[in-house]
Design a protein around this motif. Structure first.
Motif, PDB file in Angstrom:
ATOM      1  N   LYS A  68      -1.995  -0.363  10.097  1.00 49.95           N
ATOM      2  CA  LYS A  68      -1.537  -0.042  10.815  1.00 49.95           C
ATOM      3  C   LYS A  68      -0.192   0.946  10.882  1.00 49.95           C
ATOM      4  O   LYS A  68      -0.089   1.042   9.799  1.00 49.95           O
ATOM      5  N   ARG A  69      -0.100   1.510  12.461  1.00 50.35           N
ATOM      6  CA  ARG A  69       0.716   2.634  11.991  1.00 50.35           C
ATOM      7  C   ARG A  69       2.389   2.607  10.790  1.00 50.35           C
ATOM      8  O   ARG A  69       2.430   3.420  10.039  1.00 50.35           O
ATOM      9  N   HIS A  70       2.781   1.379  10.834  1.00 44.82           N
ATOM     10  CA  HIS A  70       4.670   1.060   9.777  1.00 44.82           C
ATOM     11  C   HIS A  70       3.920   0.742   9.007  1.00 44.82           C
ATOM     12  O   HIS A  70       5.035   0.943   7.613  1.00 44.82           O
ATOM     13  N   GLU A  71       2.411   0.296   8.613  1.00 41.41           N
ATOM     14  CA  GLU A  71       2.560   0.877   7.210  1.00 41.41           C
ATOM     15  C   GLU A  71       2.376   1.666   6.061  1.00 41.41           C
ATOM     16  O   GLU A  71       1.747   2.157   4.973  1.00 41.41           O
ATOM     17  N   LEU A  72       2.750   2.941   7.064  1.00 48.51           N
ATOM     18  CA  LEU A  72       2.598   4.769   7.184  1.00 48.51           C
ATOM     19  C   LEU A  72       3.641   5.046   6.700  1.00 48.51           C
ATOM     20  O   LEU A  72       4.495   5.873   6.046  1.00 48.51           O
ATOM     21  N   ASP A  73       4.498   3.571   7.005  1.00 50.99           N
ATOM     22  CA  ASP A  73       6.659   4.917   6.822  1.00 50.99           C
ATOM     23  C   ASP A  73       6.704   4.217   5.541  1.00 50.99           C
ATOM     24  O   ASP A  73       6.695   3.647   4.508  1.00 50.99           O
ATOM     25  N   VAL A  74       7.323   5.838   5.677  1.00 54.36           N
ATOM     26  CA  VAL A  74       8.430   5.790   3.558  1.00 54.36           C
ATOM     27  C   VAL A  74       9.112   4.363   3.689  1.00 54.36           C
ATOM     28  O   VAL A  74       9.889   3.815   4.374  1.00 54.36           O
ATOM     29  N   GLY A  75       8.501   3.865   2.586  1.00 54.62           N
ATOM     30  CA  GLY A  75      10.077   2.796   2.180  1.00 54.62           C
ATOM     31  C   GLY A  75       8.971   1.474   2.542  1.00 54.62           C
ATOM     32  O   GLY A  75       9.664  -0.054   1.583  1.00 54.62           O
ATOM     33  N   THR A  76       7.247   2.174   2.821  1.00 46.64           N
ATOM     34  CA  THR A  76       6.469   0.374   2.661  1.00 46.64           C
ATOM     35  C   THR A  76       6.416  -0.539   1.908  1.00 46.64           C
ATOM     36  O   THR A  76       5.550   0.880   1.417  1.00 46.64           O
ATOM     37  N   TRP A  77       6.138  -0.899   1.207  1.00 46.06           N
ATOM     38  CA  TRP A  77       5.512  -1.727   0.282  1.00 46.06           C
ATOM     39  C   TRP A  77       4.093  -2.411   0.548  1.00 46.06           C
ATOM     40  O   TRP A  77       3.490  -2.823   1.024  1.00 46.06           O
ATOM     41  N   LEU A  78       3.651  -1.624  -0.803  1.00 51.30           N
ATOM     42  CA  LEU A  78       1.684  -1.997   0.320  1.00 51.30           C
ATOM     43  C   LEU A  78       1.047  -2.618  -1.234  1.00 51.30           C
ATOM     44  O   LEU A  78       1.202  -2.131  -1.877  1.00 51.30           O
ATOM     45  N   ASN A  79       0.000  -3.191  -0.838  1.00 45.66           N
ATOM     46  CA  ASN A  79      -1.248  -3.393  -1.786  1.00 45.66           C
ATOM     47  C   ASN A  79      -2.052  -2.361  -1.799  1.00 45.66           C
ATOM     48  O   ASN A  79      -2.400  -2.137  -0.019  1.00 45.66           O
ATOM     49  N   VAL A  80      -2.854  -2.066  -2.697  1.00 45.77           N
ATOM     50  CA  VAL A  80      -3.954  -1.458  -2.541  1.00 45.77           C
ATOM     51  C   VAL A  80      -5.050  -1.746  -3.972  1.00 45.77           C
ATOM     52  O   VAL A  80      -4.625  -1.960  -4.946  1.00 45.77           O
ATOM     53  N   ILE A  81      -5.758  -1.614  -3.558  1.00 46.33           N
ATOM     54  CA  ILE A  81      -6.828  -2.350  -4.075  1.00 46.33           C
ATOM     55  C   ILE A  81      -8.569  -1.024  -4.159  1.00 46.33           C
ATOM     56  O   ILE A  81      -8.277  -0.307  -2.865  1.00 46.33           O
ATOM     57  N   GLY A  82      -8.201  -0.376  -4.976  1.00 45.52           N
ATOM     58  CA  GLY A  82      -9.381   0.809  -5.037  1.00 45.52           C
ATOM     59  C   GLY A  82     -10.032   1.237  -6.503  1.00 45.52           C
ATOM     60  O   GLY A  82      -9.413   1.047  -7.270  1.00 45.52           O
ATOM     61  N   TYR A  83     -10.011   2.679  -5.989  1.00 40.80           N
ATOM     62  CA  TYR A  83     -10.889   2.976  -7.784  1.00 40.80           C
ATOM     63  C   TYR A  83     -10.285   4.568  -8.577  1.00 40.80           C
ATOM     64  O   TYR A  83     -10.354   5.181  -7.268  1.00 40.80           O
ATOM     65  N   VAL A  84      -9.823   4.472  -9.621  1.00 41.91           N
ATOM     66  CA  VAL A  84      -9.460   5.290 -10.196  1.00 41.91           C
ATOM     67  C   VAL A  84      -9.870   6.578 -10.377  1.00 41.91           C
ATOM     68  O   VAL A  84     -11.035   6.370 -10.854  1.00 41.91           O
ATOM     69  N   GLY A  85      -9.267   7.815 -10.253  1.00 40.35           N
ATOM     70  CA  GLY A  85     -10.088   8.844 -10.210  1.00 40.35           C
ATOM     71  C   GLY A  85      -9.429   9.583 -11.106  1.00 40.35           C
ATOM     72  O   GLY A  85      -8.070  10.025 -11.004  1.00 40.35           O
ATOM     73  N   ARG A  86     -10.063  10.967 -10.963  1.00 36.99           N
ATOM     74  CA  ARG A  86      -8.682  12.554 -10.996  1.00 36.99           C
ATOM     75  C   ARG A  86      -9.424  13.682 -11.013  1.00 36.99           C
ATOM     76  O   ARG A  86     -10.815  13.752 -11.008  1.00 36.99           O
ATOM     77  N   HIS A  87      -9.121  14.575 -10.674  1.00 39.73           N
ATOM     78  CA  HIS A  87      -9.415  15.809 -10.066  1.00 39.73           C
ATOM     79  C   HIS A  87      -8.713  16.663 -10.515  1.00 39.73           C
ATOM     80  O   HIS A  87      -6.855  16.343 -10.583  1.00 39.73           O
ATOM     81  N   GLU A  88      -9.159  17.539 -11.102  1.00 42.45           N
ATOM     82  CA  GLU A  88      -8.594  18.631 -12.077  1.00 42.45           C
ATOM     83  C   GLU A  88      -7.244  17.788 -12.792  1.00 42.45           C
ATOM     84  O   GLU A  88      -5.578  18.026 -13.123  1.00 42.45           O
ATOM     85  N   ARG A  89      -7.393  17.105 -13.854  1.00 48.07           N
ATOM     86  CA  ARG A  89      -6.570  16.205 -14.615  1.00 48.07           C
ATOM     87  C   ARG A  89      -5.378  15.655 -13.985  1.00 48.07           C
ATOM     88  O   ARG A  89      -4.417  14.826 -14.205  1.00 48.07           O
ATOM     89  N   ALA A  90      -5.370  15.260 -12.267  1.00 49.67           N
ATOM     90  CA  ALA A  90      -4.527  14.431 -11.812  1.00 49.67           C
ATOM     91  C   ALA A  90      -5.707  13.778 -11.026  1.00 49.67           C
ATOM     92  O   ALA A  90      -6.194  12.598 -11.049  1.00 49.67           O
ATOM     93  N   LEU A  91      -4.373  12.307 -11.653  1.00 45.98           N
ATOM     94  CA  LEU A  91      -4.535  10.812 -11.117  1.00 45.98           C
ATOM     95  C   LEU A  91      -4.920  10.726  -9.516  1.00 45.98           C
ATOM     96  O   LEU A  91      -3.859  10.988  -8.911  1.00 45.98           O
ATOM     97  N   PHE A  92      -5.782  10.074  -9.106  1.00 42.58           N
ATOM     98  CA  PHE A  92      -5.598   9.435  -7.823  1.00 42.58           C
ATOM     99  C   PHE A  92      -6.615   8.288  -7.773  1.00 42.58           C
ATOM    100  O   PHE A  92      -6.966   7.824  -8.639  1.00 42.58           O
ATOM    101  N   VAL A  93      -5.945   7.041  -6.759  1.00 40.10           N
ATOM    102  CA  VAL A  93      -7.059   6.540  -6.516  1.00 40.10           C
ATOM    103  C   VAL A  93      -7.486   5.868  -5.289  1.00 40.10           C
ATOM    104  O   VAL A  93      -6.655   6.683  -4.156  1.00 40.10           O
ATOM    105  N   GLN A  94      -8.923   6.039  -4.794  1.00 39.39           N
ATOM    106  CA  GLN A  94      -9.852   5.570  -3.935  1.00 39.39           C
ATOM    107  C   GLN A  94      -9.173   4.751  -3.728  1.00 39.39           C
ATOM    108  O   GLN A  94     -10.135   3.708  -3.713  1.00 39.39           O
ATOM    109  N   ALA A  95      -8.735   4.255  -2.035  1.00 35.89           N
ATOM    110  CA  ALA A  95      -8.792   3.075  -1.553  1.00 35.89           C
ATOM    111  C   ALA A  95      -9.547   2.252  -1.136  1.00 35.89           C
ATOM    112  O   ALA A  95     -10.644   3.792   0.210  1.00 35.89           O
TER     113      ALA A  95
END
Length: 120
Positions: A68-95
């Motif tokens: 939902k649009r409000h879930e992308l707003d700065v300050g919104t707390w989100l639960n995330v389930i995803g897979y950890v990945g690394r790209h050029e040593r940078a950590l990210f999560v594929q949700a």
């Protein structure tokens, strides 16, 4: 033998760096930035308060239609389930799932995560 999905492990956002690539994780974070072109969120969480601010980039391309649009707003707390990945040593999560944490009690959440202390 079960053919269901692999369960996720609950982590603090600041501890995701110790996870191996490919691990399925669940965590809570506060939206700090939304990159529309890249389809990614930067989430943050500072715990404990004396530690440096932790951030992680979350690729939301596969779940964007369900957010939902409000879930992308700065300050919104989100639960995330995803897979950890690394790209050029940078950590990210594929949700694979993202949902609004609502009026989450952040202190209670932090305590619950501390009590679980997942293994890596």
């Amino acid at each position: 033998m079960s053919s269901g999905p692999v369960p996720s492990t609950l982590y603090r956002l600041g501890d995701l760096g110790q996870c191996k690539s490919g691990m399925k994780v669940r965590f809570l974070g506060c939206v700090d930035n939304y990159d529309v072109k890249g389809g990614a969120l930067r989430l943050k969480h500072q715990y404990p308060a004396s530690s440096p601010l932790s951030t992680v980039h979350v690729n939301i391309v596969h779940v964007l239609e369900r957010l939902k649009r409000h879930e992308l707003d700065v300050g919104t707390w989100l639960n995330v389930i995803g897979y950890v990945g690394r790209h050029e040593r940078a950590l990210f999560v594929q949700a694979v799932a993202v949902w609004d944490a609502g009026d989450v009690d952040v202190e209670a959440y932090e305590k619950a995560v501390d009590e679980r202390k997942p293994c890596t």
